[in-house]
Structure formats: structure tokens, C-alpha cells
Motif scaffolding. Sequence first.
Motif, PDB file in Angstrom:
ATOM      1  N   MET A   1      50.038  32.178  15.431  1.00 27.45           N
ATOM      2  CA  MET A   1      50.489  33.082  16.333  1.00 27.45           C
ATOM      3  C   MET A   1      51.979  32.907  16.419  1.00 27.45           C
ATOM      4  SD  MET A   1      49.357  34.385  19.920  1.00 27.45           S
ATOM      5  CE  MET A   1      50.123  35.894  21.029  1.00 27.45           C
ATOM      6  N   SER A   2      52.782  33.962  16.237  1.00 27.61           N
ATOM      7  CA  SER A   2      54.361  33.795  16.353  1.00 27.61           C
ATOM      8  C   SER A   2      54.726  33.701  17.804  1.00 27.61           C
ATOM      9  CB  SER A   2      54.971  34.903  15.674  1.00 27.61           C
ATOM     10  OG  SER A   2      54.595  36.292  16.241  1.00 27.61           O
ATOM     11  N   GLU A   3      55.799  32.977  18.179  1.00 26.40           N
ATOM     12  CA  GLU A   3      56.351  32.884  19.585  1.00 26.40           C
ATOM     13  C   GLU A   3      56.553  34.348  20.119  1.00 26.40           C
ATOM     14  OE1 GLU A   3      59.800  30.654  21.937  1.00 26.40           O
ATOM     15  OE2 GLU A   3      59.432  30.338  19.777  1.00 26.40           O
ATOM     16  N   VAL A   4      56.307  34.637  21.307  1.00 32.19           N
ATOM     17  CA  VAL A   4      56.657  35.822  21.972  1.00 32.19           C
ATOM     18  C   VAL A   4      57.808  35.353  23.035  1.00 32.19           C
ATOM     19  CG1 VAL A   4      55.910  37.446  23.894  1.00 32.19           C
ATOM     20  CG2 VAL A   4      54.188  36.477  21.862  1.00 32.19           C
ATOM     21  N   ILE A   5      58.840  36.215  22.897  1.00 33.70           N
ATOM     22  CA  ILE A   5      60.068  36.150  23.570  1.00 33.70           C
ATOM     23  C   ILE A   5      60.169  37.031  24.760  1.00 33.70           C
ATOM     24  CG2 ILE A   5      62.674  36.130  23.433  1.00 33.70           C
ATOM     25  CD1 ILE A   5      61.417  33.961  21.666  1.00 33.70           C
ATOM     26  N   LYS A   6      60.181  36.379  25.895  1.00 36.30           N
ATOM     27  CA  LYS A   6      60.093  37.397  27.316  1.00 36.30           C
ATOM     28  C   LYS A   6      61.565  37.763  27.506  1.00 36.30           C
ATOM     29  CE  LYS A   6      56.808  34.034  28.960  1.00 36.30           C
ATOM     30  NZ  LYS A   6      56.633  33.069  27.598  1.00 36.30           N
ATOM     31  N   PHE A   7      61.491  39.061  27.981  1.00 39.08           N
ATOM     32  CA  PHE A   7      62.844  39.667  28.240  1.00 39.08           C
ATOM     33  C   PHE A   7      62.447  40.242  29.784  1.00 39.08           C
ATOM     34  CE2 PHE A   7      62.743  40.094  23.791  1.00 39.08           C
ATOM     35  CZ  PHE A   7      64.286  40.222  23.261  1.00 39.08           C
ATOM     36  N   THR A   8      63.679  40.250  30.281  1.00 37.74           N
ATOM     37  CA  THR A   8      64.175  41.150  31.595  1.00 37.74           C
ATOM     38  C   THR A   8      65.234  42.089  31.532  1.00 37.74           C
ATOM     39  OG1 THR A   8      63.004  39.480  33.255  1.00 37.74           O
ATOM     40  CG2 THR A   8      64.697  40.965  34.051  1.00 37.74           C
ATOM     41  N   ILE A   9      65.066  43.179  32.103  1.00 38.28           N
ATOM     42  CA  ILE A   9      66.164  44.290  31.841  1.00 38.28           C
ATOM     43  C   ILE A   9      66.841  44.216  33.438  1.00 38.28           C
ATOM     44  CG2 ILE A   9      66.747  46.462  31.388  1.00 38.28           C
ATOM     45  CD1 ILE A   9      65.599  44.969  28.991  1.00 38.28           C
ATOM     46  N   ILE A  10      68.164  44.420  33.448  1.00 40.89           N
ATOM     47  CA  ILE A  10      68.803  44.291  34.661  1.00 40.89           C
ATOM     48  C   ILE A  10      69.524  45.607  34.186  1.00 40.89           C
ATOM     49  CG2 ILE A  10      70.773  42.805  33.965  1.00 40.89           C
ATOM     50  CD1 ILE A  10      71.130  42.532  36.996  1.00 40.89           C
ATOM     51  N   GLY A  11      69.349  46.823  35.361  1.00 40.32           N
ATOM     52  CA  GLY A  11      70.281  47.953  35.140  1.00 40.32           C
ATOM     53  C   GLY A  11      69.161  48.900  34.393  1.00 40.32           C
ATOM     54  N   CYS A  12      68.541  49.817  35.194  1.00 34.73           N
ATOM     55  CA  CYS A  12      67.554  50.473  34.659  1.00 34.73           C
ATOM     56  C   CYS A  12      67.774  52.059  34.731  1.00 34.73           C
ATOM     57  CB  CYS A  12      66.140  50.371  35.417  1.00 34.73           C
ATOM     58  SG  CYS A  12      65.700  48.493  35.491  1.00 34.73           S
ATOM     59  N   GLY A  13      68.897  52.424  34.265  1.00 33.50           N
ATOM     60  CA  GLY A  13      69.289  53.752  34.016  1.00 33.50           C
ATOM     61  C   GLY A  13      68.868  54.077  32.627  1.00 33.50           C
ATOM     62  N   HIS A  14      69.281  55.277  32.168  1.00 34.28           N
ATOM     63  CA  HIS A  14      68.936  55.644  30.587  1.00 34.28           C
ATOM     64  C   HIS A  14      68.875  54.788  29.794  1.00 34.28           C
ATOM     65  CE1 HIS A  14      69.245  59.734  31.997  1.00 34.28           C
ATOM     66  NE2 HIS A  14      70.457  59.568  32.139  1.00 34.28           N
ATOM     67  N   ILE A  15      70.044  53.764  29.457  1.00 36.80           N
ATOM     68  CA  ILE A  15      69.853  52.673  28.452  1.00 36.80           C
ATOM     69  C   ILE A  15      69.026  51.491  28.814  1.00 36.80           C
ATOM     70  CG2 ILE A  15      71.991  51.392  29.020  1.00 36.80           C
ATOM     71  CD1 ILE A  15      71.014  52.691  25.517  1.00 36.80           C
ATOM     72  N   GLY A  16      68.894  51.213  30.200  1.00 36.01           N
ATOM     73  CA  GLY A  16      68.108  50.279  30.309  1.00 36.01           C
ATOM     74  C   GLY A  16      66.878  50.519  30.058  1.00 36.01           C
ATOM     75  N   LYS A  17      66.384  51.615  30.183  1.00 38.16           N
ATOM     76  CA  LYS A  17      64.862  52.151  29.927  1.00 38.16           C
ATOM     77  C   LYS A  17      64.711  51.945  28.551  1.00 38.16           C
ATOM     78  CE  LYS A  17      64.740  55.850  32.691  1.00 38.16           C
ATOM     79  NZ  LYS A  17      65.727  55.824  33.840  1.00 38.16           N
ATOM     80  N   ARG A  18      65.780  52.434  27.695  1.00 36.83           N
ATOM     81  CA  ARG A  18      65.558  52.481  26.263  1.00 36.83           C
ATOM     82  C   ARG A  18      65.315  50.965  25.913  1.00 36.83           C
ATOM     83  NH1 ARG A  18      64.283  54.410  21.322  1.00 36.83           N
ATOM     84  NH2 ARG A  18      65.582  54.019  19.818  1.00 36.83           N
ATOM     85  N   HIS A  19      66.164  50.253  26.367  1.00 33.07           N
ATOM     86  CA  HIS A  19      65.775  48.524  26.026  1.00 33.07           C
ATOM     87  C   HIS A  19      64.418  48.242  26.305  1.00 33.07           C
ATOM     88  CE1 HIS A  19      69.976  46.722  25.277  1.00 33.07           C
ATOM     89  NE2 HIS A  19      70.288  47.801  25.366  1.00 33.07           N
TER      90      HIS A  19
END
Length: 351
Positions: free
Chosen positions: A1-19
Amino acid sequence: MSEVIKFTIIGCGHIGKRHAELVEKHPEAKLVATIDPLSSESLQVSKFDVPHFSSLAEFLSSGIVVDVINICTPNGLHAKQAIDCLANGIHVVIEKPVAINLADAKQILVAAEKAGKLVFPVVQNRYSTVIKWLKDLVVNQQLGQIYMVQLNCFWNRDDRYYKSGGWRGTLALDGGPLYTQFSHFIDVLLWIFGDIKNIDAKFFDFNHHNTTEFEDSGIVTFDLLNGGSGAITYSTSVYESNFESSITVLAEKGTVKIGGQYMNNIGYCQIEGTEQPKLKNQDSFNDYGSYTGSASNHQQVIDNVIKCIVGSENQDVYLNEGIQVVEVIEKIYQRRDKVSKIENKTMSQII
């Protein structure tokens, strides 16, 4: 199983939601949190079913393990937030621009080197098929000597846009259209043709007197380091909707124009010994409801971030390239600041 990279998004406007959506869809990524002063319900990010924090400090003290934080906040916050993330041993993805002044951009580099972590500027237009084609033409010298380069950016940003977010239109958090709207295209210019010198500029404010603290239009002239001259003409005062983002090249062995609303198709091509290629035009763009943005290639950005962290790929865009964009825009805006000081001095003499 490949490594899973953990993400957090700061700033949840239009582009943040896209991320956040793209992280959720990627098989080797996991979204572990979102950060924004507004509630997850009002931002419509509660659908991601991850913890939501009101500040970066609150998240960092939570103990949640994260590999990457994607910074999608107002421009003027990017540098400090990036430095705080790096100081906590976290890789950083920064939406354009990486900062709104060169000194802050360089401090991100210092922090990254100290932490031994990666910083990924988001300039997704580089993934466009037609832009990569133009880059190859120049690198392979198929156009010969470059004579002139014309970059046009003609968009609409009206009261609906500026009144929808308190940071938009301010010098402290927005910085101006070259940072917020057109830094992607300045990156394309520098990526393909190299650095520029002998910058001069004129600025205009046609119809944003009551909505912004800066110009809405400008004409910039410059010389290429490798010969040739160019100009950037830009405006956010176009009537009703975005009109064009284009780059035209006049050269020894050909003439090329990449045009369309988002620099997404070949508008003209006549090159010695070469037929116009049949390329798939970019047809996906960031849709923000009342307005649209540039090319939507963020899935390739996220994919490159993951592959770099696991060591299977090199970065597509390096921090020093993001810093170069900030440096060029700052040099252009030094002309704006100089004019502003002259105007203020003249007004004080009149009063």
C-alpha cells in the motif's frame, strides 16, 4: 500500500474548497482538517467531515498529524502562515502569490531551508498544453531570436467581486491586480522567456475608485535579458465579463499568439518549417459563481506535491520561481508607489 499524505487546508473560500475536494479525490491523499475563522457550516466545508479550526494556532496545538498545509487565505497572510507551518515541520502549498513583497517572500525561503521542508507555489497555468508547447518552442530555439513579447490580461472584477470579501481591494491583504489576478500570467512570461529588466509602467483607475486602494489597469514595458522587448497590458475594468488573457510573440522565425479568455488556445501560428500543432485546448477553468478565474489544473499541483514528498518526482515549481514573480511585480509597483508619492506631494502643495 502506498503512503498516504495528510493535508490540511487553511482558508476555505472558493479556491480552498477546490483544494479540499481534490485532496479528497486523490487516492494517496487524506484531508485531516480545515482552518478558517468562519464556521464550517457557513463555508460549506462540513461535508468533508474533518475537524474545523478557527485559526492556524488552534490547529497546530491540536496534535493532529499533518504532512502538508495548503495556504488559500488572502495574499497578505501567506508569508506569515507559511513561516509558522514550516517552523512546525510541515510542508507548504501556497496559492499565488507566495507573498506581496519580496522581503516576506525571502523569509519563507529562509524558514524552508531551516526546517528542511518543501514549499510549492501554485501556478497551475504551467500545466496547460498550449503553454507547454510555447515553452518548448522557445527552449528548442524554433522561433530564433525573440523580438517582442506582448502579454495582455483583460478581465472583469466589479463591485460584486470586491464587496464579497473584506480583504479584496486592500493594499495590505490584496496588493493589486498583478498579485491577485495576473501573477499566474507573469509566471508564464518569466518561465518561458526568463527574467526582465528596464521596467517602466503607467497606471490607471478607470472604475474602481470606490472599491479598491490601487489601480485597475496598467501598461508595463520591459526588456528581456536575452534580447528583445515586451509589454504587459492589463485591466480589471473590462465590461461585464473576462475578455482575454493572451501572449503574442514576434520572433526571427515565426509569430505565435496564445489567446482565449485564459491563455488557453492557439490564436495564431506561423513558424518556419512548422505546421500549427493540433493540441487539446484547456477547457476547464475555476468557476466562482459571479466570476471565473484562470485554468483549473490544481489536480496536477496536488499530484506533484504528493509525488515529491514520497520521493518519486521532482517539484514542477520551486519556491525561488514564486519569489521571482513577487520580485518582478514589486519592481513594477515601485513605479506605482513613486507616482503616488508625487501626486500626494503635489496635493499637499496645493492645499
